[in-house]
Structure formats: structure tokens, C-alpha cells
Design a protein around this motif. Structure first.
Motif, PDB file in Angstrom:
ATOM      1  N   UNK A  24       0.821  -1.226   0.000  1.00 47.90           N
ATOM      2  CA  UNK A  24       0.000   0.000   0.000  1.00 47.90           C
ATOM      3  C   UNK A  24       0.851   1.271   0.000  1.00 47.90           C
ATOM      4  N   UNK A  25       2.049   1.166   0.532  1.00 47.35           N
ATOM      5  CA  UNK A  25       2.935   2.329   0.511  1.00 47.35           C
ATOM      6  C   UNK A  25       3.326   2.662  -0.916  1.00 47.35           C
ATOM      7  N   UNK A  29       0.713   5.466  -1.520  1.00 50.97           N
ATOM      8  CA  UNK A  29       1.396   6.328  -0.537  1.00 50.97           C
ATOM      9  C   UNK A  29       0.713   6.189   0.823  1.00 50.97           C
ATOM     10  N   UNK A  30       0.247   4.960   1.097  1.00 56.92           N
ATOM     11  CA  UNK A  30      -0.497   4.678   2.330  1.00 56.92           C
ATOM     12  C   UNK A  30       0.492   4.266   3.412  1.00 56.92           C
ATOM     13  N   UNK A  31       1.278   5.237   3.849  1.00 54.34           N
ATOM     14  CA  UNK A  31       2.292   4.927   4.850  1.00 54.34           C
ATOM     15  C   UNK A  31       2.731   6.180   5.575  1.00 54.34           C
ATOM     16  N   UNK A  94       3.900   1.041   6.486  1.00 52.70           N
ATOM     17  CA  UNK A  94       2.785   1.150   5.540  1.00 52.70           C
ATOM     18  C   UNK A  94       1.664   0.177   5.939  1.00 52.70           C
ATOM     19  N   UNK A  95       0.526   0.320   5.249  1.00 49.71           N
ATOM     20  CA  UNK A  95      -0.611  -0.544   5.577  1.00 49.71           C
ATOM     21  C   UNK A  95      -0.401  -1.971   5.064  1.00 49.71           C
ATOM     22  N   UNK A 152       3.942   9.512   3.714  1.00 47.84           N
ATOM     23  CA  UNK A 152       4.983   9.465   2.689  1.00 47.84           C
ATOM     24  C   UNK A 152       4.534  10.096   1.363  1.00 47.84           C
ATOM     25  N   UNK A 153       3.423  10.830   1.381  1.00 51.36           N
ATOM     26  CA  UNK A 153       2.996  11.561   0.170  1.00 51.36           C
ATOM     27  C   UNK A 153       3.850  12.814   0.051  1.00 51.36           C
TER      28      UNK A 153
END
Ligand code: PDD
Length: 286
Positions: A24-25, A29-31, A94-95, A152-153
Motif C-alpha cells: 500500500x505504501x 502512498x499509504x504509509x 505502511x498498511x 509518505x505523500x
């Protein structure tokens, strides 16, 4: 020397460390992340960074794959294995890897991904940049509305840094509704007379760990602090300006959009705060 890095419980040479393409990261950018500086081979403000990591994870409903004690041990082991005297430890959670791409969050039992690596930066404390000062430009703040979460976006800050570079400057201060939010990867301050002015905490900016320490030290040194919005015009009229972050500590800003700030050389307030910050943080380093 090959770096030893940490991925999901394993210490590996950097070229052997991998994360799934479905992570997901990588896809969303899910982190979230943290950067902790290292001076004298010790961690600066580790407790603050751990507390903010927990907060970021909570705000995003993401599981915490670690504990305070375990994470401290991983940080220390990486610092020792990689012989870091001055530098940083980067941490990302991350997820995790749901095994496919989907906008919806993966099932609850999806294990978060955790990655840590060190960055060796000899001379970090005694940086020549601190004696010279930085040049910044102003740009529109194009980020999302939850900048208090350290995600982390980083595309907007990265574009900002490139715009600064193209303009012959070192960094950019981001502006929203006419007021400075913060630097691309740091908190922003101006000094007028004896007063240090910096934007108040809200969802508009990252709650800097260095910021918290510096404002505490400033108060202890009887300096006046005002947490309020300021404009680029006010900054240009200031006596001094500076930034704070884990990777720069306190760093003077001497030019804004081509105009000299104050005398155009690093100011005494920033210099003093840098000195106090380095001295006190080193004393408390673990
Ligand atoms: N950046 N504001 C933003 C947008 C940041 O990215 C950072 C840190 C800060 C300062 O926070 P702290 O004092 O906790 O480092 C403020 C790190 C260093 C980075 O992205 O590398």
C-alpha cells in the motif's frame, strides 16, 4: 560498505531488502514515516518521534507493528551495525501488502510493512550551511489538508524543492491563504526584535519534534515566542529567519524570494538556538 537495513523483522544487506509491488505504501502512498537524527552515535528525541509515529498511525487507523522497546532496539542496532556517528535513521510503516490493488483498506489481519535504514552524514552538527544560511523561495502550498500526519505523500514538497533549486535557492516556504505554513521538510520561523514567530500547531503543518524542543529551550532562555501566522511580506521585514527539522536542527534563512532578511547573514537568535538545541539534545540523547 554495504548498509544493513531492517525489513519486517529481518536485518539484511540493502540489496537483499525487498517490499511487494502490491504494498500500500508503493501503490497508494499509504504509509507514515519518521526521521530521527543521530549525534555522537546516539538518538536525538527518540521519544518524541515514537510518540508522533503512534499518533500518525492512529489518525490513519493503521496498526502499529512495533513497540517502543523493540523500535528503540532496531534503531540502536542499525546505528551500531552501520557505524553511524552522525546521521539519520529513516523509518517507514505502511498498511502492508494485501496481494492486490484496491482503494478500500485491506482486511484487518494484513500485516503492516516496516522498513528502517540509516543515512550517514558526517559533519551534520557542524554543518557549514549553518554558518552561511539558506536561501528560500515562496511557493503555493499544494499539499492535502492533514499535514499533521507524517505520511509518505511527498510529491508536492519534492516539486517545491526542485522549484527552489531551479531558482538558485535551497528550499521553499509554502504559502496558503497568504500565510506561510512551513518549509518543504521543516518548520518555518521569523524573528522580530526579541520575538520568535512561528505558525501555531494545527492540521495545516507537521508538529515538528525539533520545533517542540526549540520552543521549550527558547522559553527556558527567556526568549519571547509568538505562535501565530505570518506572511511573506512580514518575513521579508524580519530581523532574522530560520527553520527547524531533525535533519537540519536549527538552520538560519538569510534570503527570501531574492530579498535579504535582516543583514543577509545568519542571525544571533538562530545561532544561539542552534547551540542550545545541540547541547541540550546531546545531553538527553539515548
Ligand atoms: N522532515 N515539516 C515538514 C513538512 C517536515 O517534513 C518536517 C520533517 C518537519 C520538521 O519535523 P521534525 O522536527 O520532527 O523533523 C516539519 C523530515 C526531516 C524529512 O522529511 O526528512
Amino acid at each position: 560498505m554495504t548498509r544493513t537495513v531492517y525489513v519486517n523483522g529481518a536485518y539484511l544487506p540493502e540489496h537483499e531488502a525487498t517490499v511487494s509491488i502490491f504494498d500500500r505504501g508503493f501503490l497508494m502512498a499509504d504509509g507514515v514515516y519518521e526521521v530521527t537524527s543521530v549525534l555522537d552515535g546516539k538518538l536525538i528525541d527518540f521519544d518524541g518521534h515514537y510518540a508522533r509515529l503512534e499518533r500518525s498511525l492512529n489518525e490513519l487507523d493503521m496498526g502499529n507493528p512495533t513497540t517502543y522497546d523493540d523500535l528503540l532496539e532496531v534503531h540502536r542496532k542499525l546505528v551500531a551495525e552501520n557505524g553511524i556517528i552522525e546521521g539519520m535513521v529513516y523509518l517507514q510503516v505502511t498498511r502492508g501488502n494485501p496481494g492486490d490493488r484496491d482503494f478500500a483498506f485491506p482486511p484487518e489481519d494484513t500485516v503492516p510493512t516496516i522498513v528502517l535504514f540509516t543515512q550517514n552524514k558526517p559533519g551534520l552538527a557542524n554543518s557549514p550551511a549553518a554558518k552561511k544560511g539558506m536561501k528560500v523561495i515562496s511557493i503555493e502550498d499544494q499539499r492535502w489538508a492533514r499535514r499533521d500526519i507524517k505520511t509518505v505523500q511527498l510529491l508536492a514538497p519534492s516539486l517545491g524543492k526542485m522549484a527552489a533549486k531551479a531558482a538558485g535557492a535551497d528550499d521553499a516556504w509554502m504559502v496558503e491563504d497568504g500565510y506561510v505554513t512551513e518549509g518543504t521538510s521543516n518548520n518555518a520561523y521569523i524573528v522580530k526584535g526579541n520575538t520568535i514567530i512561528t505558525r501555531a500547531l494545527s492540521n495545516d503543518i507537521l508538529h515538528g519534534i525539533t520545533r517542540a524542543a526549540v520552543l521549550r529551550f527558547a522559553a527556558e532562555a527567556q526568549m519571547k515566542v509568538e505562535e501565530r501566522n505570518f506572511t511573506i511580506d512580514e518575513a521579508k521585514e524580519a530581523d532574522e529567519a530560520f527553520i527547524t527539522s531533525a535533519s537540519t536542527f536549527v538552520m538560519p534563512v538569510v534570503e527570501l524570494d531574492g530579498a535579504a532578511i535582516g543583514s543577509g547573514t545568519p542571525g544571533s537568535v538562530a545561532a544561539r538556538l542552534r547551540e542550545i538545541y545541540l547541547e541540550e539534545s546531546l545531553k538527553a540523547a539515548i
